[in-house]
Design a protein around this motif. Structure first.
Motif, PDB file in Angstrom:
ATOM      1  N   ILE A  44       6.486  -6.765  24.603  1.00  0.00           N
ATOM      2  CA  ILE A  44       6.153  -5.587  24.045  1.00  0.00           C
ATOM      3  C   ILE A  44       7.284  -5.158  22.847  1.00  0.00           C
ATOM      4  O   ILE A  44       6.962  -4.640  21.837  1.00  0.00           O
ATOM      5  N   ILE A  45       8.308  -5.773  23.179  1.00  0.00           N
ATOM      6  CA  ILE A  45       9.570  -5.364  22.108  1.00  0.00           C
ATOM      7  C   ILE A  45       9.012  -6.202  20.805  1.00  0.00           C
ATOM      8  O   ILE A  45       9.258  -5.589  19.787  1.00  0.00           O
ATOM      9  N   VAL A  46       8.596  -7.454  20.807  1.00  0.00           N
ATOM     10  CA  VAL A  46       8.234  -8.212  19.668  1.00  0.00           C
ATOM     11  C   VAL A  46       6.862  -7.424  19.023  1.00  0.00           C
ATOM     12  O   VAL A  46       7.300  -7.276  17.822  1.00  0.00           O
ATOM     13  N   PHE A  47       6.154  -6.907  19.653  1.00  0.00           N
ATOM     14  CA  PHE A  47       4.812  -6.346  19.107  1.00  0.00           C
ATOM     15  C   PHE A  47       5.255  -5.142  18.459  1.00  0.00           C
ATOM     16  O   PHE A  47       4.931  -4.791  17.380  1.00  0.00           O
ATOM     17  N   PHE A  48       6.096  -4.092  19.081  1.00  0.00           N
ATOM     18  CA  PHE A  48       6.627  -3.076  18.685  1.00  0.00           C
ATOM     19  C   PHE A  48       7.382  -3.103  17.200  1.00  0.00           C
ATOM     20  O   PHE A  48       7.321  -2.433  16.312  1.00  0.00           O
ATOM     21  N   TRP A  49       8.368  -4.006  17.220  1.00  0.00           N
ATOM     22  CA  TRP A  49       9.165  -4.349  16.225  1.00  0.00           C
ATOM     23  C   TRP A  49       8.162  -4.828  14.963  1.00  0.00           C
ATOM     24  O   TRP A  49       8.601  -4.462  13.973  1.00  0.00           O
ATOM     25  N   ARG A  50       7.330  -5.520  15.043  1.00  0.00           N
ATOM     26  CA  ARG A  50       6.754  -6.153  14.061  1.00  0.00           C
ATOM     27  C   ARG A  50       5.750  -5.037  13.387  1.00  0.00           C
ATOM     28  O   ARG A  50       5.409  -4.740  12.412  1.00  0.00           O
ATOM     29  N   ARG A  51       5.554  -4.006  14.325  1.00  0.00           N
ATOM     30  CA  ARG A  51       4.725  -3.093  13.835  1.00  0.00           C
ATOM     31  C   ARG A  51       5.416  -2.086  13.109  1.00  0.00           C
ATOM     32  O   ARG A  51       4.892  -1.412  11.931  1.00  0.00           O
ATOM     33  N   VAL A  52       6.733  -1.748  13.635  1.00  0.00           N
ATOM     34  CA  VAL A  52       7.632  -0.800  12.826  1.00  0.00           C
ATOM     35  C   VAL A  52       7.925  -1.628  11.542  1.00  0.00           C
ATOM     36  O   VAL A  52       7.727  -0.902  10.547  1.00  0.00           O
ATOM     37  N   LEU A  53       8.173  -2.948  11.253  1.00  0.00           N
ATOM     38  CA  LEU A  53       8.451  -3.557  10.150  1.00  0.00           C
ATOM     39  C   LEU A  53       7.090  -3.388   9.214  1.00  0.00           C
ATOM     40  O   LEU A  53       7.401  -3.129   8.072  1.00  0.00           O
ATOM     41  N   SER A  54       5.890  -3.505   9.746  1.00  0.00           N
ATOM     42  CA  SER A  54       4.670  -3.325   9.000  1.00  0.00           C
ATOM     43  C   SER A  54       4.591  -1.904   8.167  1.00  0.00           C
ATOM     44  O   SER A  54       4.336  -1.742   7.174  1.00  0.00           O
ATOM     45  N   ILE A  55       4.880  -1.176   9.175  1.00  0.00           N
ATOM     46  CA  ILE A  55       4.703   0.372   8.629  1.00  0.00           C
ATOM     47  C   ILE A  55       5.862   0.587   7.339  1.00  0.00           C
ATOM     48  O   ILE A  55       5.794   1.303   6.631  1.00  0.00           O
ATOM     49  N   GLY A  56       6.942   0.299   7.870  1.00  0.00           N
ATOM     50  CA  GLY A  56       8.090   0.386   6.769  1.00  0.00           C
ATOM     51  C   GLY A  56       7.829  -0.286   5.511  1.00  0.00           C
ATOM     52  O   GLY A  56       8.169   0.147   4.469  1.00  0.00           O
ATOM     53  N   ARG A  57       7.315  -1.421   5.533  1.00  0.00           N
ATOM     54  CA  ARG A  57       6.796  -2.260   4.329  1.00  0.00           C
ATOM     55  C   ARG A  57       5.766  -1.439   3.620  1.00  0.00           C
ATOM     56  O   ARG A  57       5.730  -1.379   2.406  1.00  0.00           O
ATOM     57  N   GLN A  58       4.770  -0.775   4.216  1.00  0.00           N
ATOM     58  CA  GLN A  58       3.824   0.007   3.608  1.00  0.00           C
ATOM     59  C   GLN A  58       4.569   1.316   2.946  1.00  0.00           C
ATOM     60  O   GLN A  58       4.283   1.716   1.847  1.00  0.00           O
ATOM     61  N   ILE A  59       5.358   1.879   3.585  1.00  0.00           N
ATOM     62  CA  ILE A  59       5.996   2.987   3.076  1.00  0.00           C
ATOM     63  C   ILE A  59       6.555   2.513   1.709  1.00  0.00           C
ATOM     64  O   ILE A  59       6.532   3.205   0.827  1.00  0.00           O
ATOM     65  N   VAL A  60       7.450   1.583   1.793  1.00  0.00           N
ATOM     66  CA  VAL A  60       8.191   0.956   0.585  1.00  0.00           C
ATOM     67  C   VAL A  60       7.334   0.779  -0.477  1.00  0.00           C
ATOM     68  O   VAL A  60       7.587   1.150  -1.557  1.00  0.00           O
ATOM     69  N   ASP A  61       6.191   0.026  -0.132  1.00  0.00           N
ATOM     70  CA  ASP A  61       5.209  -0.203  -1.114  1.00  0.00           C
ATOM     71  C   ASP A  61       4.720   0.864  -1.954  1.00  0.00           C
ATOM     72  O   ASP A  61       4.617   0.914  -3.108  1.00  0.00           O
ATOM     73  N   LYS A  62       4.389   1.828  -1.044  1.00  0.00           N
ATOM     74  CA  LYS A  62       3.875   3.270  -1.697  1.00  0.00           C
ATOM     75  C   LYS A  62       5.000   3.927  -2.576  1.00  0.00           C
ATOM     76  O   LYS A  62       4.772   4.430  -3.677  1.00  0.00           O
ATOM     77  N   LEU A  63       6.202   3.760  -2.232  1.00  0.00           N
ATOM     78  CA  LEU A  63       7.341   4.370  -2.901  1.00  0.00           C
ATOM     79  C   LEU A  63       7.447   3.889  -4.253  1.00  0.00           C
ATOM     80  O   LEU A  63       7.665   4.621  -5.005  1.00  0.00           O
ATOM     81  N   PHE A  64       7.404   2.698  -4.361  1.00  0.00           N
ATOM     82  CA  PHE A  64       7.540   1.870  -5.417  1.00  0.00           C
ATOM     83  C   PHE A  64       6.402   1.372  -6.209  1.00  0.00           C
ATOM     84  O   PHE A  64       6.588   0.869  -7.103  1.00  0.00           O
ATOM     85  N   GLY A  65       5.281   1.741  -5.755  1.00  0.00           N
ATOM     86  CA  GLY A  65       3.989   1.531  -6.358  1.00  0.00           C
ATOM     87  C   GLY A  65       3.616   0.055  -6.296  1.00  0.00           C
ATOM     88  O   GLY A  65       2.840  -0.326  -7.198  1.00  0.00           O
ATOM     89  N   ARG A  66       4.000  -0.721  -5.496  1.00  0.00           N
ATOM     90  CA  ARG A  66       3.675  -2.074  -5.210  1.00  0.00           C
ATOM     91  C   ARG A  66       2.169  -2.207  -4.400  1.00  0.00           C
ATOM     92  O   ARG A  66       2.221  -1.493  -3.711  1.00  0.00           O
ATOM     93  N   LYS A  67       1.741  -3.325  -4.808  1.00  0.00           N
ATOM     94  CA  LYS A  67       0.304  -3.618  -4.001  1.00  0.00           C
ATOM     95  C   LYS A  67       0.520  -4.266  -2.803  1.00  0.00           C
ATOM     96  O   LYS A  67       1.533  -5.332  -3.009  1.00  0.00           O
ATOM     97  N   SER A  68       0.003  -3.925  -1.699  1.00  0.00           N
ATOM     98  CA  SER A  68       0.405  -4.887  -0.394  1.00  0.00           C
ATOM     99  C   SER A  68      -0.411  -6.172  -0.661  1.00  0.00           C
ATOM    100  O   SER A  68      -1.535  -6.205  -1.131  1.00  0.00           O
ATOM    101  N   VAL A  69       0.306  -7.263   0.141  1.00  0.00           N
ATOM    102  CA  VAL A  69      -0.263  -8.601   0.179  1.00  0.00           C
ATOM    103  C   VAL A  69      -1.374  -8.594   1.123  1.00  0.00           C
ATOM    104  O   VAL A  69      -1.346  -8.312   2.103  1.00  0.00           O
TER     105      VAL A  69
END
Length: 69
Positions: A44-69
């Motif tokens: 559960i911890i690993v799954f949750f942490w990966r999901r948090v990182l994924s959402i964080g990357r999406q937010i950073v990509d939207k802020l800097f206008g980068r396209k997600s891979v």
């Protein structure tokens, strides 16, 4: 520093060299029970942490206008 490390090593050696009877009993299946409890919690911890990182990357990509891979 070396003297304190040597003193600690000698103290540790004599502590382990002198045996004391253990008046305790651990059930043989206690390790299996702990494994059954801790494995899903770790998953559960690993799954949750990966999901948090994924959402964080999406937010950073939207802020800097980068396209997600």
């Amino acid at each position: 520093m070396i003297r304190s490390a040597f003193t600690l090593a000698v103290l540790l050696f004599f502590t382990m060299a002198v045996g004391h009877p253990a008046y305790a009993y651990i059930d043989p299946n206690t390790g299996g029970l702990l494994l059954q409890i801790l494995t899903p919690i770790l998953g559960i911890i690993v799954f949750f942490w990966r999901r948090v990182l994924s959402i964080g990357r999406q937010i950073v990509d939207k802020l800097f206008g980068r396209k997600s891979v």
